[in-house]
Enzyme design. Structure first.
Site, PDB file in Angstrom:
ATOM      1  N   SER A  95       0.636  -1.148  -0.069  1.00 49.37           N
ATOM      2  CA  SER A  95       0.157  -0.173  -0.114  1.00 49.37           C
ATOM      3  C   SER A  95       0.985   1.123   0.075  1.00 49.37           C
ATOM      4  O   SER A  95       1.995   1.183   0.550  1.00 49.37           O
ATOM      5  CB  SER A  95      -0.895  -0.150   1.328  1.00 49.37           C
ATOM      6  OG  SER A  95      -1.402   1.175   1.357  1.00 49.37           O
ATOM      7  N   TYR A 122      -0.724  -0.902  10.501  1.00 52.87           N
ATOM      8  CA  TYR A 122      -1.144  -1.156   9.070  1.00 52.87           C
ATOM      9  C   TYR A 122       0.102  -0.687   8.371  1.00 52.87           C
ATOM     10  O   TYR A 122       0.560  -1.627   7.615  1.00 52.87           O
ATOM     11  CB  TYR A 122      -2.457  -0.395   8.795  1.00 52.87           C
ATOM     12  CG  TYR A 122      -2.667  -0.891   7.409  1.00 52.87           C
ATOM     13  CD1 TYR A 122      -3.063  -2.046   7.007  1.00 52.87           C
ATOM     14  CD2 TYR A 122      -2.586   0.178   6.375  1.00 52.87           C
ATOM     15  CE1 TYR A 122      -3.418  -2.403   5.679  1.00 52.87           C
ATOM     16  CE2 TYR A 122      -2.908   0.047   4.993  1.00 52.87           C
ATOM     17  CZ  TYR A 122      -3.530  -1.156   4.636  1.00 52.87           C
ATOM     18  OH  TYR A 122      -3.710  -1.601   3.287  1.00 52.87           O
TER      19      TYR A 122
HETATM   20  N1  LIG Z   1      -8.711  -1.211  -0.597  1.00 52.88           N
HETATM   21  C1  LIG Z   1      -7.757  -0.190  -0.573  1.00 52.88           C
HETATM   22  O1  LIG Z   1      -8.108   1.140  -0.828  1.00 52.88           O
HETATM   23  C2  LIG Z   1      -6.560  -0.634  -0.406  1.00 52.88           C
HETATM   24  C3  LIG Z   1      -5.416   0.460  -0.748  1.00 52.88           C
HETATM   25  C4  LIG Z   1      -4.035   0.025  -0.315  1.00 52.88           C
HETATM   26  C5  LIG Z   1      -3.789  -1.265  -0.374  1.00 52.88           C
HETATM   27  N2  LIG Z   1      -4.638  -2.471  -0.179  1.00 52.88           N
HETATM   28  C6  LIG Z   1      -4.545  -3.623   0.066  1.00 52.88           C
HETATM   29  O2  LIG Z   1      -5.191  -4.688  -0.833  1.00 52.88           O
HETATM   30  C7  LIG Z   1      -5.113  -6.000  -0.182  1.00 52.88           C
HETATM   31  C8  LIG Z   1      -6.702  -6.335  -0.430  1.00 52.88           C
HETATM   32  O3  LIG Z   1      -7.370  -5.665   0.279  1.00 52.88           O
HETATM   33  P1  LIG Z   1      -9.100  -5.294  -0.195  1.00 52.88           P
HETATM   34  O4  LIG Z   1      -8.702  -3.822  -0.434  1.00 52.88           O
HETATM   35  O5  LIG Z   1      -9.454  -6.155  -1.281  1.00 52.88           O
HETATM   36  O6  LIG Z   1      -9.736  -5.698   1.183  1.00 52.88           O
HETATM   37  P2  LIG Z   1     -10.983  -6.681   1.595  1.00 52.88           P
HETATM   38  O7  LIG Z   1     -11.954  -6.507   0.560  1.00 52.88           O
HETATM   39  O8  LIG Z   1     -11.017  -6.192   2.982  1.00 52.88           O
HETATM   40  O9  LIG Z   1     -10.327  -7.935   1.197  1.00 52.88           O
HETATM   41  C9  LIG Z   1      -9.165  -8.577   2.209  1.00 52.88           C
HETATM   42  C10 LIG Z   1      -9.130 -10.159   2.043  1.00 52.88           C
HETATM   43  O10 LIG Z   1      -8.183 -10.523   3.157  1.00 52.88           O
HETATM   44  C11 LIG Z   1      -8.761 -11.757   3.549  1.00 52.88           C
HETATM   45  N3  LIG Z   1      -8.478 -11.984   4.879  1.00 52.88           N
HETATM   46  C12 LIG Z   1      -8.469 -11.159   5.685  1.00 52.88           C
HETATM   47  N4  LIG Z   1      -7.837 -11.835   6.960  1.00 52.88           N
HETATM   48  C13 LIG Z   1      -7.455 -13.003   6.416  1.00 52.88           C
HETATM   49  C14 LIG Z   1      -6.775 -13.874   7.556  1.00 52.88           C
HETATM   50  N5  LIG Z   1      -6.677 -14.125   8.741  1.00 52.88           N
HETATM   51  N6  LIG Z   1      -6.384 -15.081   6.475  1.00 52.88           N
HETATM   52  C15 LIG Z   1      -6.673 -15.106   5.253  1.00 52.88           C
HETATM   53  N7  LIG Z   1      -7.459 -14.241   4.579  1.00 52.88           N
HETATM   54  C16 LIG Z   1      -7.879 -13.082   5.246  1.00 52.88           C
HETATM   55  C17 LIG Z   1     -10.196 -11.361   3.550  1.00 52.88           C
HETATM   56  O11 LIG Z   1     -10.992 -12.743   3.638  1.00 52.88           O
HETATM   57  P3  LIG Z   1     -12.249 -12.882   4.339  1.00 52.88           P
HETATM   58  O12 LIG Z   1     -13.353 -11.877   3.460  1.00 52.88           O
HETATM   59  O13 LIG Z   1     -12.649 -14.130   4.156  1.00 52.88           O
HETATM   60  O14 LIG Z   1     -12.168 -12.222   5.683  1.00 52.88           O
HETATM   61  C18 LIG Z   1     -10.662 -10.648   2.208  1.00 52.88           C
HETATM   62  O15 LIG Z   1     -10.467 -11.721   1.197  1.00 52.88           O
HETATM   63  C19 LIG Z   1      -4.872  -5.764   1.067  1.00 52.88           C
HETATM   64  O16 LIG Z   1      -3.542  -6.320   1.286  1.00 52.88           O
HETATM   65  C20 LIG Z   1      -4.828  -4.143   1.533  1.00 52.88           C
HETATM   66  O17 LIG Z   1      -3.721  -4.011   2.470  1.00 52.88           O
HETATM   67  C21 LIG Z   1      -6.213  -1.943  -0.274  1.00 52.88           C
END
Ligand SMILES: NC(=O)c1ccc[n+]([C@@H]2O[C@H](COP(=O)([O-])OP(=O)(O)OC[C@H]3O[C@@H](n4cnc5c(N)ncnc54)[C@H](OP(=O)(O)O)[C@@H]3O)[C@@H](O)[C@H]2O)c1
Length: 233
Positions: A95, A122
């Site tokens: 990120s 984070y």
């Molecule tokens: N969204 C943004 O704006 C943004 C910005 C910068 C970086 N990111 C990064 O992008 C990546 C994806 O995030 P996202 O935005 O798609 O968020 P999200 O919709 O909350 O998805 C996160 C995923 O991680 C899984 N997860 C959480 N805890 C876990 C665990 N203990 N074991 C296995 N899986 C787990 C969740 O599974 P469940 O649904 O089953 O809980 C979900 O599939 C992350 O690394 C985040 O830091 C996101």
């Protein structure tokens, strides 16, 4: 699984349980995969948590444990298979929050996050993603395995689930869609443009300089400590 099979027309889609907050589950997931005897050409370390408080099953700060240490163990458990399947790519979703981390307080990684917003832990965990990818690149030089860390953009995903209504829908209107947010991960995982690159950081499908805090020395120290913590328990 049914949705993926229907939308891709590919029946070879399998589900493996994985809880990154429990290293026993991570090892079991890797063992399940290896037992299938399949090659592995791509691993996208995408899962992550934000503003989460608590400890993993083995007693690590939750965001560090899920976002970095779980992926560290998973990737290392699969590295032999990735190497045997080369060319292969390891993509780790970081990120731009990693720019706000000033370093790593290794002692703090053994207790729950204390900050008010939860964003400090984070940021550190996302700095760890950048350091992990860079150190993995150094360790896999010449093996045919290449590694990438990236910022996906600000994406209207479920990551904002803890932001209260009505702030959440207003905030999310300006964000990238989930499909748009997958673009840089897919670019790193599949584009011929970056096939010869390894250990770099990407944003908007282009290389970007990571934080100056992400030095090779810190990457080596994080690797050493991660290895000690996960091999000695
Ligand atoms: N969204 C943004 O704006 C943004 C910005 C910068 C970086 N990111 C990064 O992008 C990546 C994806 O995030 P996202 O935005 O798609 O968020 P999200 O919709 O909350 O998805 C996160 C995923 O991680 C899984 N997860 C959480 N805890 C876990 C665990 N203990 N074991 C296995 N899986 C787990 C969740 O599974 P469940 O649904 O089953 O809980 C979900 O599939 C992350 O690394 C985040 O830091 C996101």
């Amino acid at each position: 699984m049914a949705g993926l099979r229907a939308s891709t027309g590919n029946d070879a889609v399998f589900y493996l349980p994985l809880d990154l907050a429990d290293l026993d589950s991570v090892r079991a997931c890797a063992a399940d995969f290896l037992a299938r005897g399949e090659p592995l050409h791509g691993l996208v370390n995408n899962a992550g948590v934000v503003r989460a408080r608590g400890l993993t099953k083995q007693g690590f700060e939750l965001m560090f444990g899920v976002n970095h240490l779980g992926h560290f163990v998973l990737t290392n458990a699969l590295l032999g298979c990735l190497t045997a399947s080369a060319p292969a790519r390891v993509v780790t979703v970081s990120s731009d929050s990693h720019y706000s981390a000033q370093g790593i307080d290794f002692e703090a990684l053994r207790r729950p996050e204390r900050g008010i917003t939860g964003m400090h832990g984070y940021a550190v965990s996302k700095l760890c993603n950048v350091l992990f990818s860079a150190e993995l690149a150094r360790r896999t030089t010449g093996s045919g395995v290449t590694t990438y860390a990236l910022h996906p953009g600000v994406v209207a995903s479920d990551i904002w689930r803890r932001v209260p209504w009505p702030v959440r829908p207003l905030m999310m209107r300006r964000m990238l869609t989930v499909d748009q947010g997958a673009a840089t991960s897919l670019y790193c995982a599949t584009s011929p443009d970056v096939a010869q690159d390894s250990g770099k950081f990407y944003d908007k499908c282009a290389e970007r300089a990571p934080s100056p805090v992400a030095t090779p020395e810190l990457a080596a120290e994080l690797w050493k400590r991660s290895q000690e913590w996960t091999t000695t328990g």
